[in-house]
Enzyme design. Structure first.
Site, PDB file in Angstrom:
ATOM      1  N   ASP A  53       6.225 -22.157 -58.533  1.00  0.00           N
ATOM      2  CA  ASP A  53       5.300 -21.515 -59.426  1.00  0.00           C
ATOM      3  C   ASP A  53       5.120 -22.314 -60.905  1.00  0.00           C
ATOM      4  OD1 ASP A  53       5.720 -19.348 -57.835  1.00  0.00           O
ATOM      5  OD2 ASP A  53       7.641 -18.583 -58.838  1.00  0.00           O
ATOM      6  N   GLU A 236      -1.558 -12.424 -55.652  1.00  0.00           N
ATOM      7  CA  GLU A 236      -0.435 -12.407 -56.634  1.00  0.00           C
ATOM      8  C   GLU A 236      -0.934 -13.767 -57.400  1.00  0.00           C
ATOM      9  OE1 GLU A 236       3.145 -12.573 -54.673  1.00  0.00           O
ATOM     10  OE2 GLU A 236       2.843 -14.478 -53.849  1.00  0.00           O
TER      11      GLU A 236
END
Length: 362
Positions: A53, A236
């Site tokens: 991430d 997402e």
């Protein structure tokens, strides 16, 4: 005597010729070595870091990165995009509460002159991950290294008038469009008792960096064939990318723990259009960035520019193996734009392949 001088002259000339030959073969060697070192320094190879991430924010000549580790959040700074600097812990999760566990996907932002970190957390450790919500931290100083004050959970539900009606929410990111601050994230339609629940993309208005001031609006669901067909249908990790009059939400789809994780794209054809109207977002016909046999499970990206601001770069994570799970590393590469103004991310570059450093990086 003359014969003696002739012999000395011959010996002298022979030694000079021998030294000249040695000089011609040995002297260039240091030059070649220096050239090789200079050429090598102009390249880097992926991966550039451990983790997942990736989030990078360029402010002036400095890159700030952010990540989750050891039940907390770290920040780093560097003048180089390829070397993001020492990871300095800036916040540790409390022992109890809604944000005590499962710290995910933090992002650091400079908004209205202050530093904020947006993150995902849950009240229970481990899975099933059914308690995840989104929160924000504010730096108490002018430094991105804090200390940070917890500003609380952000509202991610359907009725602002009902306290405690927040819905499951991860990967929240704030951004400005046409002077208005918005938040986008991945969420569930309803809270559930299993984390194998379909994930959608939502957007809402913000009145300031720590308050969402409208009910959420769903702008994307995993409905296309390239978003479905695996263990879980999900959208997402939305991230905003702007170019001239267009705005894009680049998001992740398919399962993050499997090799088919990939990036999709929503396009707002005009940044003056209302992003709270789902019809204004147009989904790409297929994935805009996906793995291959050498690079697996690419997803959850962020964007920045080269030190001299002449190039656009994408940072993303990839899986380390085909084995299901979340063992990942961070990678980066330059991307370009099509003639009609859409991002062209190309193909993920395999690990170990030399890549030219970002333009302007010393």
């Amino acid at each position: 005597m003359i014969h003696h001088y002739r012999k000395l002259l011959i010996v002298f000339l022979g030694q000079a010729l021998l030294l000249g030959c040695k000089a011609s073969t040995i002297a260039p060697a240091p030059v070649r070595t220096e050239t090789t070192q200079a050429s090598t320094s102009l390249f880097f190879t992926n991966p550039v870091a451990e983790g997942a991430d990736p989030w990078v924010l360029k402010v002036g000549d400095v890159y700030y990165s952010c990540g989750a580790s050891n039940k907390g959040i770290y920040v780093s700074q560097s003048s180089k995009l390829t070397k993001l600097g020492e990871r300095v812990p800036v916040w540790k999760a409390p022992a109890n509460g809604w944000n005590a566990h499962n710290i995910w996907a933090p992002e650091i932002h400079l908004i209205q002159g202050k530093w904020y970190i947006y993150y995902t957390a849950g009240k229970e450790p481990g899975g099933p991950f059914i308690h995840q919500r989104s929160g924000v931290l504010e730096s108490a100083t002018s430094s991105p290294f804090g200390p940070y004050v917890d500003k609380g959970m952000l509202y991610t539900g359907d009725n602002l008038q009902v306290p405690g009606s927040e819905k499951w929410a991860i990967d929240l990111t704030p951004f400005y469009l046409n002077g208005q601050l918005y938040a986008a994230w991945s969420g569930w339609e309803e809270n559930a008792l299993t984390d194998r629940t379909k994930q959608h993309l939502y957007i809402a208005r913000m009145s300031n960096p720590w308050i969402i001031s409208s009910n959420r609006v769903k702008i994307s669901s995993p409905t296309q064939s390239w978003e479905t067909g695996g263990e879980l249908d999900l959208n997402e990790g939305p991230e905003l990318l702007k170019k001239k009059e267009k705005a894009f939400l680049i998001y992740s789809t398919r399962e993050s723990w499997l090799k088919d994780y990939r990036l999709g794209q929503l396009t707002l054809a005009d940044t003056l259009s209302d992003p709270m109207q789902p019809r204004n977002w147009v989904k790409s016909d297929g994935p805009v960035f996906q793995g291959n046999e050498q690079v697996l499970g690419v997803g959850h990206c962020s964007f920045t520019t080269s030190p001299d601001n002449t190039e656009d770069w994408i940072l993303y994570h990839a899986k380390k193996s085909v084995t299901p799970g979340w063992q990942r590393d961070i990678r980066m590469q330059k991307f370009t734009w099509t003639a009609d103004g859409y991002p062209d991310f190309g193909q993920p570059i395999p690990a170990g392949v030399p890549v030219p450093v970002p333009s302007g990086e010393k």
